[in-house]
Design a protein around this motif. Structure first.
Motif, mmCIF file in Angstrom:
data_model
loop_
_atom_site.group_PDB
_atom_site.id
_atom_site.type_symbol
_atom_site.label_atom_id
_atom_site.label_comp_id
_atom_site.label_asym_id
_atom_site.label_seq_id
_atom_site.Cartn_x
_atom_site.Cartn_y
_atom_site.Cartn_z
ATOM 1 N N ALA A 231 -51.473 -17.634 10.025
ATOM 2 C CA ALA A 231 -51.614 -16.236 10.449
ATOM 3 C C ALA A 231 -51.196 -15.327 9.286
ATOM 4 N N SER A 232 -51.375 -14.007 9.447
ATOM 5 C CA SER A 232 -51.115 -13.116 8.301
ATOM 6 C C SER A 232 -49.645 -13.184 7.870
ATOM 7 N N ARG A 233 -48.730 -13.293 8.814
ATOM 8 C CA ARG A 233 -47.321 -13.561 8.465
ATOM 9 C C ARG A 233 -46.996 -14.934 9.052
ATOM 10 N N ALA A 234 -46.677 -15.869 8.187
ATOM 11 C CA ALA A 234 -46.577 -17.247 8.675
ATOM 12 C C ALA A 234 -45.706 -18.085 7.744
ATOM 13 N N VAL A 235 -45.445 -19.295 8.198
ATOM 14 C CA VAL A 235 -44.612 -20.225 7.427
ATOM 15 C C VAL A 235 -45.308 -21.585 7.373
ATOM 16 N N LEU A 236 -45.273 -22.186 6.183
ATOM 17 C CA LEU A 236 -45.867 -23.507 5.967
ATOM 18 C C LEU A 236 -44.768 -24.497 5.594
ATOM 19 N N PHE A 237 -44.697 -25.613 6.320
ATOM 20 C CA PHE A 237 -43.768 -26.710 5.986
ATOM 21 C C PHE A 237 -44.575 -27.789 5.284
ATOM 22 N N ILE A 238 -44.147 -28.177 4.089
ATOM 23 C CA ILE A 238 -45.018 -29.011 3.262
ATOM 24 C C ILE A 238 -44.260 -30.100 2.491
ATOM 25 N N GLU A 239 -43.253 -30.669 3.154
ATOM 26 C CA GLU A 239 -42.527 -31.785 2.521
ATOM 27 C C GLU A 239 -43.511 -32.917 2.193
ATOM 28 N N GLY A 240 -43.263 -33.608 1.068
ATOM 29 C CA GLY A 240 -44.086 -34.774 0.748
ATOM 30 C C GLY A 240 -45.395 -34.401 0.095
ATOM 31 N N MET A 241 -45.270 -33.741 -1.054
ATOM 32 C CA MET A 241 -46.458 -33.315 -1.805
ATOM 33 C C MET A 241 -46.089 -33.401 -3.279
ATOM 34 N N ASP A 242 -47.011 -33.806 -4.112
ATOM 35 C CA ASP A 242 -46.735 -33.903 -5.545
ATOM 36 C C ASP A 242 -46.117 -32.602 -6.078
ATOM 37 N N GLY A 243 -45.053 -32.724 -6.880
ATOM 38 C CA GLY A 243 -44.298 -31.559 -7.336
ATOM 39 C C GLY A 243 -45.107 -30.594 -8.193
ATOM 40 N N ASP A 244 -45.859 -31.123 -9.175
ATOM 41 C CA ASP A 244 -46.641 -30.237 -10.053
ATOM 42 C C ASP A 244 -47.657 -29.444 -9.237
ATOM 43 N N LEU A 245 -48.312 -30.156 -8.320
ATOM 44 C CA LEU A 245 -49.340 -29.509 -7.501
ATOM 45 C C LEU A 245 -48.711 -28.476 -6.559
#
Ligand SMILES: C[S@@+](CC[C@H](N)C(=O)[O-])C[C@H]1O[C@@H](n2cnc3c(N)ncnc32)[C@H](O)[C@@H]1O
Length: 306
Positions: A231-245
């Motif tokens: 949504a326009s104001r929102a939060v993404l949880f993204i543990e477990g993803m390549d650091g550089d990317l």
């Protein structure tokens, strides 16, 4: 293979015993410190070896390892700073919509449902949870777990277990009020068109421990799809993803790392990472405070200010 659990190392911990150990500083403290020293000394070698591995390795979409109560500090941050950012008071009776992508056997969405109902009892929320594999969706919908599946978190507590499960014989069944908070279906993170048809933009989207199972090209597509689900104001949880990317894409999309508890959350999420993390494409490096962009690299929670 259609998402059969490929991880056989689930071993139940005794929640009471864990709670006692946590109360007594001592051996555990020195074990952590020793690990930190080894991690610091091997850090340059690890970064080099891991970057080489990432260039040539094939990823797999069938790695379904998951955990109830995987990162307690991330949950604490969810019910505190994250809900504050989303405006817990100003919701005007609107239900908080949470989307959990790549939910594996359901441990993650049920953990969130358990945590929020316990710690923010007046919050009206619903979790839409999906996984690529129908067999995982079926398992999640059933809401029944063996003792090993239910209790293998390093951080498991008696309070969490009591609030989350009813016991039926050897089985741990997710309590009905929590099951009512979550609905499950199959979805592919790479199928943007279908995702946009099916999902309204949500205030909170999680896609944890999945992007590192995709090649960089596919991870970019998945990240774009995730961003469009916000949504326009929102939060993404993204543990477990390549650091550089993670650094590159969160900058490109204008997402801001949430600084609260960042280092502690990152450390908790590494609890099952082998010492030789560089030998596993999904291995994440130890927290290194001198890394440029460290909040983006090690952050697991990102804000979209709208
Ligand atoms: C390691 S598990 C992570 C489970 C959970 N999110 C957690 O953090 O504990 C990764 C999950 O991603 C799912 N997955 C892999 N590729 C996917 C895709 N393209 N779309 C959706 N889910 C996918 C797998 O089926 C698996 O259940």
């Amino acid at each position: 293979m259609d998402g059969r659990p490929d991880y056989t190392g689930y071993v139940a911990k005794d929640p009471e015993q864990r709670a006692r150990v946590r109360r007594v500083p001592g051996k555990a403290y020195w074990r952590v410190k020793a690990k930190e020293v080894v991690a610091a000394l091997s850090y340059p070698y690890g970064v080099f070896k891991h970057s080489q591995l990432l260039r040539k390795v094939d990823r797999t979409s069938t790695h379904t390892y998951t955990c109830f109560y995987r990162a307690p500090t991330q949950l604490l941050t969810l019910s505190g700073p994250v809900l504050n950012f989303l405006g817990r008071q100003e919701r005007n009776g609107k239900r908080l919509e949470i989307v959990v992508m790549a939910c594996s056997n359901g441990a993650e969405p049920y953990t969130i449902a358990s945590w929020l109902t316990q710690h923010v009892p007046d919050l009206d929320f619903h979790i839409t949870a999906t996984d690529l594999h129908q067999s995982m969706v079926d398992k999640a919908e059933a809401g029944e777990y063996t003792r090993d599946e239910a209790l293998h978190s390093e951080y498991i507590t008696p309070e969490f277990v009591a609030h989350t499960f009813d016991r039926r014989g050897d089985l741990y069944e997710v309590r009905p009020p929590l099951r009512a908070k979550v609905s499950f279906s199959q979805a592919d993170l790479l199928d943007g068109e279908t995702l946009r048809e099916r999902f309204e933009p949500a205030s909170l989207v999680l896609a944890q421990n999945v992007l590192f199972h995709l090649s960089p090209d596919k991870a970019r597509i998945a990240f774009d799809n995730l961003y469009r689900m916000l949504a326009s104001r929102a939060v993404l949880f993204i543990e477990g993803m390549d650091g550089d990317l993670r650094v590159e894409l969160t900058k490109q999309y204008g997402l801001e790392p949430l600084a609260d508890n960042l280092r502690r959350i990152y450390s908790e999420t590494r609890v099952h990472t082998p010492v030789a993390w560089w030998d596993y494409y999904w291995g994440s490096e130890p927290y290194f405070p001198l890394r440029p962009d460290k909040d983006r690299r090690y952050g697991t929670i990102f804000l979209k200010r709208g």
